[in-house]
Motif scaffolding. Structure first.
Motif, PDB file in Angstrom:
ATOM      1  N   UNK A 272       0.740  -1.021   0.092  1.00  0.00           N
ATOM      2  CA  UNK A 272      -0.053  -0.084  -0.119  1.00  0.00           C
ATOM      3  C   UNK A 272       0.846   1.467   0.343  1.00  0.00           C
ATOM      4  N   UNK A 273       0.931   2.045  -0.717  1.00  0.00           N
ATOM      5  CA  UNK A 273       1.178   2.997  -0.928  1.00  0.00           C
ATOM      6  C   UNK A 273      -0.015   5.074  -0.237  1.00  0.00           C
ATOM      7  N   UNK A 274       0.385   5.229   1.873  1.00  0.00           N
ATOM      8  CA  UNK A 274      -0.944   5.923   1.496  1.00  0.00           C
ATOM      9  C   UNK A 274       0.020   7.972   1.590  1.00  0.00           C
TER      10      UNK A 274
ATOM     11  N   UNK B 231      -1.223  -2.189 -11.868  1.00  0.00           N
ATOM     12  CA  UNK B 231      -0.394  -3.469 -13.153  1.00  0.00           C
ATOM     13  C   UNK B 231       0.554  -3.814 -11.748  1.00  0.00           C
ATOM     14  N   UNK B 232       1.115  -3.358 -10.865  1.00  0.00           N
ATOM     15  CA  UNK B 232       2.173  -4.302 -10.015  1.00  0.00           C
ATOM     16  C   UNK B 232       1.415  -4.948  -8.668  1.00  0.00           C
ATOM     17  N   UNK B 233      -0.193  -4.827  -8.518  1.00  0.00           N
ATOM     18  CA  UNK B 233      -0.586  -4.938  -7.214  1.00  0.00           C
ATOM     19  C   UNK B 233      -0.945  -4.046  -6.221  1.00  0.00           C
ATOM     20  N   UNK B 234      -0.339  -2.639  -6.533  1.00  0.00           N
ATOM     21  CA  UNK B 234      -0.124  -1.891  -5.268  1.00  0.00           C
ATOM     22  C   UNK B 234      -1.684  -1.231  -5.310  1.00  0.00           C
ATOM     23  N   UNK B 235      -2.047  -0.746  -4.023  1.00  0.00           N
ATOM     24  CA  UNK B 235      -2.792   0.285  -3.339  1.00  0.00           C
ATOM     25  C   UNK B 235      -2.781   1.122  -3.130  1.00  0.00           C
ATOM     26  N   UNK B 236      -3.391   2.189  -3.623  1.00  0.00           N
ATOM     27  CA  UNK B 236      -3.351   3.662  -3.363  1.00  0.00           C
ATOM     28  C   UNK B 236      -3.864   4.433  -2.440  1.00  0.00           C
ATOM     29  N   UNK B 237      -3.772   4.935  -1.959  1.00  0.00           N
ATOM     30  CA  UNK B 237      -4.736   5.533  -0.511  1.00  0.00           C
ATOM     31  C   UNK B 237      -4.468   7.264  -0.572  1.00  0.00           C
TER      32      UNK B 237
END
Length: 416
Positions: A356-358, A392-398
């Motif tokens: 996750x990137x928050x 594409x990289x399956x990284x969740x953005x918050x």
């Protein structure tokens, strides 16, 4: 009663650790079926370290096989005396398809209990014996340390700020509500002092005192900020806030969540690239590697999560003066380099790791803020590309908008 647990060693080491923990009370000896490639990486040793087993506490053996040769696998297994054991347990989760099939057929003839770890819903399946495949749930939890060790990582924790949690909560809401937008210069100055702190606040080249007053922060020592205070005020507070919030919402223990983790890893017996040779013998190396610091990591239902926390994805650096005498700032979007870092580490935490990137930046506000049509179009195109890279990289953005939509931070992170 002598019981042997057989593990197939591969890059995905966590399933081996999970099943070892599950049957640890009844297992007396361990056999690892490995390959030259896995031995060079050190995977077998990672498993034994994570599962806390060694030659002194039990019998621990390993067999090297050629992972794509049925004949070689059968020949080497035939050299081991399995008849001395009352019970055999086989974990077929790891290894190549050839190794998995060969081991399944071999140990099925020996009437071993054969299991497969699914990696989902905390489940493992009994493949044999039983006509109907029995689905089980792990009774033991994997800790953060065990997870990291199983993939070859060592770690150390950064110094905590020792600042009251309630104050951290207040600071979060001040930033979330964008009350501190006018302190770009002061925050940039403090970021430049993260390693050494601020020796004299009153002599600082920016009005640090005004910033501290605006956030209601009183330094521990008069007229100075220690390194950990400086780190806290320039972003570590967000790491602590996120860690505290998730820990409470998911009822996690101290060995299931860590904040401010720096990772190190054995490069293996034969690293693919020799840095010194590539750069030249006369070049002095710094000895540092990639940025392996993770803001927050936790285990929930035996699934591993990492969170990269950014108070802002937009760096604003003073860049001269406007014609009207006001300061001019140059902006740079750091989301791209953040994605690169997160993706680099994510690929080393196993197939099921979640990242996750928050950030407290509002993506919508950023792309629609004042500016000429070309600037707005460029910002929108850039953010569109970056968001698609995360997909594409399956990284969740918050971002800030999503944070303001709920009081339950964990619901934004673990939902799919």
């Amino acid at each position: 009663m002598k019981t042997l647990l057989i593990s197939l060693v591969s890059d995905q080491t966590l399933p081996n650790v999970q099943l070892i923990k599950e049957f640890k009370k009844e297992v007396t000896d361990y056999l690892f079926i490995s390959t030259e490639k896995m031995e060079k990486k050190g995977c077998r040793l990672w498993i034994s370290k994570a599962a806390a087993i060694d030659d002194e506490s039990c019998g621990m053996f390993h067999i090297l096989v050629k992972e794509f040769s049925f004949d070689d696998i059968a020949e080497n297994l035939g050299k081991f005396d399995f008849s001395i054991y009352d019970k055999l347990i086989l974990n077929i989760t790891g290894g190549t398809k050839v190794l998995t099939l060969a081991a399944h057929d071999y140990f099925k003839q020996l009437e071993a209990d054969i299991y497969y770890v699914t990696g989902f819903n905390n489940e493992f399946i009994k493949i044999f014996p039983d006509r109907f495949k029995q689905i089980n749930h792990f009774s033991s939890k994997i800790t953060i340390a065990e997870y990291l060790y199983s993939y070859g990582f060592d770690f150390k924790l950064s110094e905590k700020s020792k600042i009251d949690e309630e104050y951290t909560n207040q600071l979060y809401h001040s930033f979330l509500e964008n009350r501190l937008a006018d302190f770009t210069e002061e925050l940039n100055f403090l970021r430049s002092k993260r390693s050494g702190g601020v020796k004299s606040i009153s002599n600082a080249k920016t009005n640090v005192s005004r910033f501290l007053e605006s956030i209601g922060y009183k330094p521990i020592e008069t007229d100075r900020l220690s390194p950990y205070e400086t780190k806290y005020l320039t972003g570590d507070w967000l790491d602590e806030y996120v860690g505290n919030k998730i820990k409470k919402e998911l009822f996690l223990s101290s060995d299931e969540l860590l904040v401010g983790v720096t990772l190190s890893k054995d490069k293996g017996k034969e690293p693919l690239n020799d840095v010194q040779k590539l750069l030249g013998e006369g070049v002095r190396l710094s000895g540092t590697g990639p940025d392996n610091e993770i803001d927050v990591m936790f285990i929930y239902k035996n699934e591993f999560y990492t969170i990269e926390c950014k108070t802002s994805i937009i760096n604003r650096v003073e860049n001269g003066m406007q014609p009207d005498g006001t300061r001019k700032f140059k902006e740079s979007n750091i989301l791209g380099e953040t994605i690169y870092k997160v993706d680099y580490l994510k690929n080393r935490f196993g197939l099921k790791a979640k990242s996750v990137i928050l950030t407290l930046t509002s993506f919508n506000h950023y792309v629609t803020e004042p500016g000429n049509p070309v600037e707005r179009n460029n910002r929108t195109k850039q953010m569109e590309d970056l968001i698609n890279r995360c997909n594409f990289s399956d990284i969740r953005l918050i971002d800030r908008n999503r944070l303001m939509s709920t009081d339950k931070l964990a619901s934004l992170i673990i939902s799919r």
